[in-house]
Design an enzyme around this catalytic site. Structure first.
Site, mmCIF file in Angstrom:
data_model
loop_
_atom_site.group_PDB
_atom_site.id
_atom_site.type_symbol
_atom_site.label_atom_id
_atom_site.label_comp_id
_atom_site.label_asym_id
_atom_site.label_seq_id
_atom_site.Cartn_x
_atom_site.Cartn_y
_atom_site.Cartn_z
ATOM 1 N N SER A 25 0.849 -1.197 0.000
ATOM 2 C CA SER A 25 0.000 0.000 0.000
ATOM 3 C C SER A 25 0.878 1.237 0.000
ATOM 4 C CB SER A 25 -0.901 0.017 1.239
ATOM 5 O OG SER A 25 -1.583 1.253 1.350
ATOM 6 N N TYR A 27 -1.374 -0.154 10.590
ATOM 7 C CA TYR A 27 -1.508 -0.397 9.153
ATOM 8 C C TYR A 27 -0.296 0.133 8.386
ATOM 9 C CZ TYR A 27 -3.567 -0.605 4.492
ATOM 10 O OH TYR A 27 -3.814 -0.893 3.169
#
Length: 197
Positions: free
Chosen positions: A79, A92
Site C-alpha cells: 500500500s 496499518y
C-alpha cells in the site's frame, strides 16, 4: 494467520493442478489504532499477523517447487500507506512498510532463480475497509479498476508499481517531503477511526 492451514490448502491445490504460475498475497486489514490504549496491542498484533506474516505464509509453500521448476511469480499487495506514517494508522502503515521491505528482500533473495517477485502499492480502493474513512481519498478506484491494473502489471512482470499513476506521484512526493513539512501536514489530515474491540 494459520500457517498449517495454508500449507494444507497449498498442498491440496498443487496435488490437483500442479505448481501454480502465479501466487498473489492480497489479504489485508486496516484497523484504526491508538498506541496509548493498552487494549490496542491485540489490534497491532492482528494487523501484522495478517498483513505481513500472512503474506509470508501464502508464498512459503510454493517457493521450493517454483525454484525447482525455474519459474513462477509471487505478487504481494502492499500500500502507499507504507511510504509514511499516517495518523490513526500506526499498525496499518507500519505493516505495509514492513510488507514493502519484506517483498524487496524476497525479490533480491530469489534473483536468478526464475521466480519474479512483484510489489504493488495501491492507493485507495472502494471496499468495506475504506467505507468508513472520514477523510477525502484522492484518486480512489473501484475494485474492478484496481484488479485490472494489477493484472496488467503482473502480465508485464513489473517488479514494483504504485496504482493509479496519479497516486504514484503523490507517494513519491510524500516519500521525499522533509519531516518539518510532512509532520504538520499529516497531523492535520483525517485520522483513521479507532476500531471497537
Amino acid at each position: 494467520m494459520n500457517s498449517a492451514s495454508l500449507r494444507v490448502a497449498a498442498a491440496d491445490f498443487t496435488g490437483r493442478y500442479g505448481t501454480p504460475d502465479i501466487v498473489i498475497a492480497n489479504a489485508g486489514v486496516s484497523i484504526g489504532t491508538l498506541t496509548e490504549a493498552p487494549e490496542d496491542e491485540q489490534s497491532f498484533r492482528d494487523v501484522f499477523d495478517i498483513n505481513v506474516i500472512g503474506m509470508m505464509n501464502t508464498f512459503q509453500p510454493f517457493i521450493a517447487a517454483m525454484r525447482e521448476r525455474g519459474s513462477g511469480v509471487l505478487v504481494g499487495i502492499a500500500s502507499v500507506a507504507g511510504y509514511r506514517g499516517l495518523p490513526g494508522s500506526g499498525a496499518y502503515s507500519a505493516s505495509k512498510a514492513a510488507a514493502i521491505s519484506y517483498l524487496e528482500s524476497l525479490r533480491v533473495e530469489l534473483r536468478g532463480t526464475g521466480i519474479t517477485v512483484i510489489t504493488i502499492c495501491p492507493g485507495y480502493i472502494v471496499t468495506a475497509m475504506t467505507s468508513h474513512n472520514p477523510y477525502r481519498m484522492p484518486f480512489i478506484m473501484t475494485a474492478d479498476v484496481a484488479a485490472g491494473k494489477i493484472a496488467a502489471l503482473i502480465e508485464r512482470r513489473k517488479t514494483y508499481a504504485v496504482i493509479p499513476w496519479q497516486m504514484a506521484i503523490v507517494a513519491r512526493l510524500m516519500h521525499v517531503l522533509p519531516r518539518f513539512i510532512y509532520d504538520p501536514l499529516a497531523s492535520r489530515s483525517g485520522r483513521k477511526p479507532r476500531s471497537p474491540h
